[in-house]
Design an enzyme around this catalytic site. Structure first.
Site, PDB file in Angstrom:
ATOM      1  N   ARG A 228      -8.349   6.938 -15.799  1.00 47.18           N
ATOM      2  CA  ARG A 228      -7.290   7.134 -14.801  1.00 47.18           C
ATOM      3  C   ARG A 228      -7.224   8.587 -14.358  1.00 47.18           C
ATOM      4  O   ARG A 228      -7.028   8.879 -13.165  1.00 47.18           O
ATOM      5  CB  ARG A 228      -5.936   6.699 -15.376  1.00 47.18           C
ATOM      6  CG  ARG A 228      -4.785   6.920 -14.408  1.00 47.18           C
ATOM      7  CD  ARG A 228      -3.465   6.469 -14.967  1.00 47.18           C
ATOM      8  NE  ARG A 228      -2.397   6.686 -13.989  1.00 47.18           N
ATOM      9  CZ  ARG A 228      -1.144   6.254 -14.150  1.00 47.18           C
ATOM     10  NH1 ARG A 228      -0.800   5.595 -15.234  1.00 47.18           N
ATOM     11  NH2 ARG A 228      -0.250   6.509 -13.224  1.00 47.18           N
TER      12      ARG A 228
ATOM     13  N   ASN B  93      -3.796  -3.656 -12.749  1.00 46.12           N
ATOM     14  CA  ASN B  93      -4.084  -3.118 -11.417  1.00 46.12           C
ATOM     15  C   ASN B  93      -5.583  -2.934 -11.198  1.00 46.12           C
ATOM     16  O   ASN B  93      -6.340  -2.724 -12.162  1.00 46.12           O
ATOM     17  CB  ASN B  93      -3.389  -1.768 -11.254  1.00 46.12           C
ATOM     18  CG  ASN B  93      -1.907  -1.926 -10.979  1.00 46.12           C
ATOM     19  OD1 ASN B  93      -1.503  -2.794 -10.218  1.00 46.12           O
ATOM     20  ND2 ASN B  93      -1.094  -1.089 -11.606  1.00 46.12           N
TER      21      ASN B  93
ATOM     22  N   CYS C 120       3.791  -7.960 -10.111  1.00 45.53           N
ATOM     23  CA  CYS C 120       4.084  -6.526  -9.945  1.00 45.53           C
ATOM     24  C   CYS C 120       5.576  -6.328 -10.133  1.00 45.53           C
ATOM     25  O   CYS C 120       6.370  -7.239  -9.878  1.00 45.53           O
ATOM     26  CB  CYS C 120       3.642  -6.063  -8.559  1.00 45.53           C
ATOM     27  SG  CYS C 120       3.881  -4.291  -8.255  1.00 45.53           S
TER      28      CYS C 120
ATOM     29  N   HIS D 110       1.244  -3.443  -3.745  1.00 40.94           N
ATOM     30  CA  HIS D 110       1.379  -2.005  -3.522  1.00 40.94           C
ATOM     31  C   HIS D 110       1.295  -1.639  -2.043  1.00 40.94           C
ATOM     32  O   HIS D 110       1.002  -0.486  -1.699  1.00 40.94           O
ATOM     33  CB  HIS D 110       0.351  -1.207  -4.335  1.00 40.94           C
ATOM     34  CG  HIS D 110       0.636  -1.231  -5.808  1.00 40.94           C
ATOM     35  ND1 HIS D 110      -0.084  -0.502  -6.723  1.00 40.94           N
ATOM     36  CD2 HIS D 110       1.583  -1.889  -6.528  1.00 40.94           C
ATOM     37  CE1 HIS D 110       0.392  -0.708  -7.931  1.00 40.94           C
ATOM     38  NE2 HIS D 110       1.405  -1.557  -7.835  1.00 40.94           N
TER      39      HIS D 110
ATOM     40  N   TYR E 240       4.704   3.075  -2.683  1.00 44.06           N
ATOM     41  CA  TYR E 240       3.271   3.279  -2.491  1.00 44.06           C
ATOM     42  C   TYR E 240       2.922   3.555  -1.034  1.00 44.06           C
ATOM     43  O   TYR E 240       1.845   4.078  -0.742  1.00 44.06           O
ATOM     44  CB  TYR E 240       2.482   2.064  -2.985  1.00 44.06           C
ATOM     45  CG  TYR E 240       2.452   1.948  -4.488  1.00 44.06           C
ATOM     46  CD1 TYR E 240       1.504   2.634  -5.232  1.00 44.06           C
ATOM     47  CD2 TYR E 240       3.387   1.166  -5.163  1.00 44.06           C
ATOM     48  CE1 TYR E 240       1.474   2.549  -6.616  1.00 44.06           C
ATOM     49  CE2 TYR E 240       3.361   1.067  -6.545  1.00 44.06           C
ATOM     50  CZ  TYR E 240       2.412   1.760  -7.268  1.00 44.06           C
ATOM     51  OH  TYR E 240       2.393   1.677  -8.635  1.00 44.06           O
TER      52      TYR E 240
END
Length: 418
Positions: free
Chosen positions: A90, A144, A164, A194, A241
């Site tokens: 990440r 995700n 989500c 998102h 987002y």
């Protein structure tokens, strides 16, 4: 009822366990299995999870195992919350795209594509093993990028829905601002994972969104980190987002001058794991609320209860096949909308005509997601390049070329074709 959590060593897991303990009448789990290859974390999380159940008087049992096949055997539902490559991957997703002046983020843009390429093959392997063990089991994906992963699962014929926490978080936010029970609020929630907008907020059938924006617009804008006048002009509440799209360059400047979210989360996880190791801890700590995933447990329990028992909320926001719900998208696109959920799955509720300002962006990102899935399934530099070139946050061939090379270089160990 047996529920298996793949990625059970996640620091999220105590949030889920707390929800299962509190909502036992909604979802009467008798056996909960946590599975994860990180056995040290798994045992730590498992011990805390047992203490949480014991504190709340829940009669269910919790077992931990690194054996995935044993974990999913006989499961009624399997919840996916894994992270291929961990926080180190990440951190890379959030940094190398910045060299091209593009947003570095784990679910969208180049970083999101990298995560999809790492994740889809692993999830599909897990799903096949679930299908062999119990073809009637439901797969609930919280991993995700949820839209792409869910699309991969559904294309392969699995019984799956994506989940989500954005919608349930906004529902709770609106309820607090309005001074009402969250159960009384129905969201007209539309978009892709998102990439969503709340186009109406209904209480007793009346749309209170205009009044909500008028009275609480400043608070909402501050939460979203978007200008209040923008919300007034849009007349909707976008997901946070959307800031990556509506204020892209501003976000890039911020990302270049402060620690990444991945670094923050990694530090938080170290503190959480230290707390979890305390044998006296028998409840989720307050620090966990800062980790992300707020209300995740309630959404997951509600969805599992609807799928397995026909219980829970009748209408829920899920990621599922479009099948004509949004006429400007292909039927096999995965959309995030309110749906009627039950043991047979999810049927999207009718959606009012969507403003072209939103539908155009949805169509563009859906095209990217289709190309991203092709790259995840079949590999190849050209497929990665095509997906990056199609993404609205990239779109320039020189950037797409460079980002393709960077993506492959940073993820080679997870890409069998590279």
């Amino acid at each position: 009822m047996k529920l298996t959590v793949v990625g059970g060593g996640s620091t999220y897991t105590p949030e889920l366990i707390d929800g299962i303990a509190r909502l036992r009448d909604t979802l009467p789990v008798t056996e909960l299995v946590l599975t994860d290859p990180a056995t040290d974390r798994l045992e730590l999380i498992g011990a805390l999870s047992r203490r949480i159940l014991a504190r709340q008087g829940h009669p269910g049992t919790i077992t931990t195992t690194a054996d995935l096949d044993a974990a999913v055997d006989g499961a009624d539902a399997v919840l996916l919350q894994l992270r291929v490559g961990g926080q180190a991957a990440r951190q890379q997703d959030e940094t190398w795209p910045l060299d091209c002046g593009c947003v570095g983020q784990e679910t969208t843009g180049a970083g999101g594509l990298a995560k999809a390429l790492r994740t889809v093959p692993v999830v599909l392997d897990i799903a096949e093993r679930v299908r062999r063990a119990n073809p009637d089991a439901w797969i609930i994906d919280f991993t995700n990028p949820v839209g792409i992963v869910t699309r991969a699962l559904l294309r392969a014929g699995h019984k799956a829905l994506g989940l989500c926490n954005v919608a349930i978080g906004l529902q709770r936010k609106f309820a607090a601002l309005l001074g009402t029970d969250p159960a009384d609020i129905h969201l007209d929630h539309v978009g892709l994972n998102h990439l969503t907008w709340e186009t109406a907020v209904r209480v007793d059938g009346d749309d209170v969104l205009p009044a909500l924006l008028s009275t609480h617009g400043d608070a909402l804008a501050a939460d979203l980190r978007l200008p209040r006048p923008l919300l007034d002009r849009l007349g909707v509440v976008p997901s946070y987002y959307l800031r990556y799209f509506y204020a892209h360059d501003e976000v890039v400047r911020e990302m270049r001058t402060k620690p990444s979210r991945a670094a923050e989360v990694a530090g938080m996880e170290r503190r959480l794991l230290a707390l979890y190791a305390d044998p006296a801890l028998d409840e989720k700590p307050d620090l966990l609320s800062q980790r992300g995933g707020a209300y995740y447990s309630e959404a997951a329990v509600d969805l599992a209860a609807a799928l397995l028992r026909g219980a829970g909320s009748r209408h829920q926001v899920v990621n599922t096949l479009n099948n004509g719900t949004l006429p400007f998208l292909p039927d096999d696109a995965v959309i995030e909308v309110q749906a009627a959920v039950g043991p047979k799955g999810a049927t999207p509720l009718p959606v009012a005509p969507v403003d072209p300002l939103f539908s155009g962006l949805m169509a563009s990102v859906t095209t990217y997601e289709d190309l991203a899935l092709e790259a995840a399934l079949h590999g190849g530099r050209d497929r990665v390049f095509r997906a990056l070139l199609a993404h609205p946050l990239i779109g320039q061939y020189a950037y797409a070329d460079r980002l393709t090379d960077d993506l492959i270089a940073h993820n080679r160990e997870h890409l069998t074709w590279a």
